[in-house]
Design a protein around this motif. Structure first.
Motif, PDB file in Angstrom:
ATOM      1  N   ASP A 107       0.827  -1.211   0.000  1.00  0.00           N
ATOM      2  CA  ASP A 107       0.000   0.000   0.000  1.00  0.00           C
ATOM      3  C   ASP A 107       0.863   1.264   0.000  1.00  0.00           C
ATOM      4  OD1 ASP A 107      -2.374  -1.432  -0.020  1.00  0.00           O
ATOM      5  OD2 ASP A 107      -2.432  -1.553   2.174  1.00  0.00           O
ATOM      6  N   THR A 119      -8.324   1.163  -1.263  1.00  0.00           N
ATOM      7  CA  THR A 119      -8.760  -0.222  -1.030  1.00  0.00           C
ATOM      8  C   THR A 119      -9.753  -0.735  -2.062  1.00  0.00           C
ATOM      9  OG1 THR A 119     -10.500   0.534   0.469  1.00  0.00           O
ATOM     10  CG2 THR A 119      -8.373  -0.063   1.462  1.00  0.00           C
ATOM     11  N   ASP A 120     -10.290   0.151  -2.906  1.00  0.00           N
ATOM     12  CA  ASP A 120     -11.321  -0.312  -3.842  1.00  0.00           C
ATOM     13  C   ASP A 120     -10.787  -0.651  -5.232  1.00  0.00           C
ATOM     14  OD1 ASP A 120     -10.838   2.359  -4.391  1.00  0.00           O
ATOM     15  OD2 ASP A 120     -12.936   2.970  -4.418  1.00  0.00           O
ATOM     16  N   ALA A 165     -11.372  -4.101  -6.532  1.00  0.00           N
ATOM     17  CA  ALA A 165     -11.128  -5.043  -5.431  1.00  0.00           C
ATOM     18  C   ALA A 165     -11.973  -6.306  -5.533  1.00  0.00           C
ATOM     19  CB  ALA A 165     -11.382  -4.347  -4.092  1.00  0.00           C
TER      20      ALA A 165
END
Length: 179
Positions: A107, A119-120, A165
């Protein structure tokens, strides 16, 4: 300040403004980190010096190709969850391909508005006329999350291949996918 540094910082500011702050090279706790622009810019500069009719410059998966002879290069895009698989293959005559995501370095791309990891999305691949544009646009779009897909698609000369994701694929109609 050198003219080159001023140019890179101006590019960084352009992408910060264009993304409403999602792309930012000045994040809390990190200081100034323009590498999301510098890599593509530097590799494009090296490619611009080549005089061969056909060439490829690969910088850790970010690629600049030239095919003045008309035969396109086939550029594989690594699957964001499986290093030993491709999620697509592109046919590119002259131009650049860059992918941003968290699969290689974790990340490391943060949303500059929140300071938090995205996160998507799993990955965003951009095909553009230059690696300067492809790399910065891919990173900026990734930092924006799902909103970055239509934003990147609206950038001049950019085609998008993104995986969210849930492993859904988004692809602009002009993305040069090999058949």
């Amino acid at each position: 300040m050198s003219a080159e540094l001023a140019h890179v910082l101006a590019l960084c500011e352009h992408y910060r403004v264009a993304t409403g702050g999602a792309f930012d090279v000045r994040l809390p706790g990190r200081g100034l980190d323009p590498c999301a622009v510098v890599k593509g810019w530097a590799v494009q500069g090296a490619a611009d010096t080549l005089t061969a009719d056909r060439f490829v410059v690969n910088a850790g998966g970010d690629v600049v190709v030239g095919a003045r002879s008309g035969v396109p290069w086939r550029v594989g895009v690594r699957h964001p969850l499986a290093a030993d698989r491709l999620c697509t293959v592109l046919e590119v005559g002259s131009g650049a391909v860059a992918t941003s995501g968290s699969n290689e370095r974790g990340d490391h791309i943060l949303d500059g508005r929140t300071g938090r990891p995205v996160t998507d999305l799993l990955s965003v691949t951009i095909c553009a006329p230059t690696l300067t544009v492809a790399d910065a646009t891919a990173t900026a779009a990734f930092a924006m999350g799902l909103d970055g897909i239509p934003w990147a698609a609206a950038q001049e000369g950019c085609e998008v291949y993104a995986v969210d994701a849930a492993e859904r694929v988004y692809r602009t109609p002009g993305m040069p996918v090999a058949v």
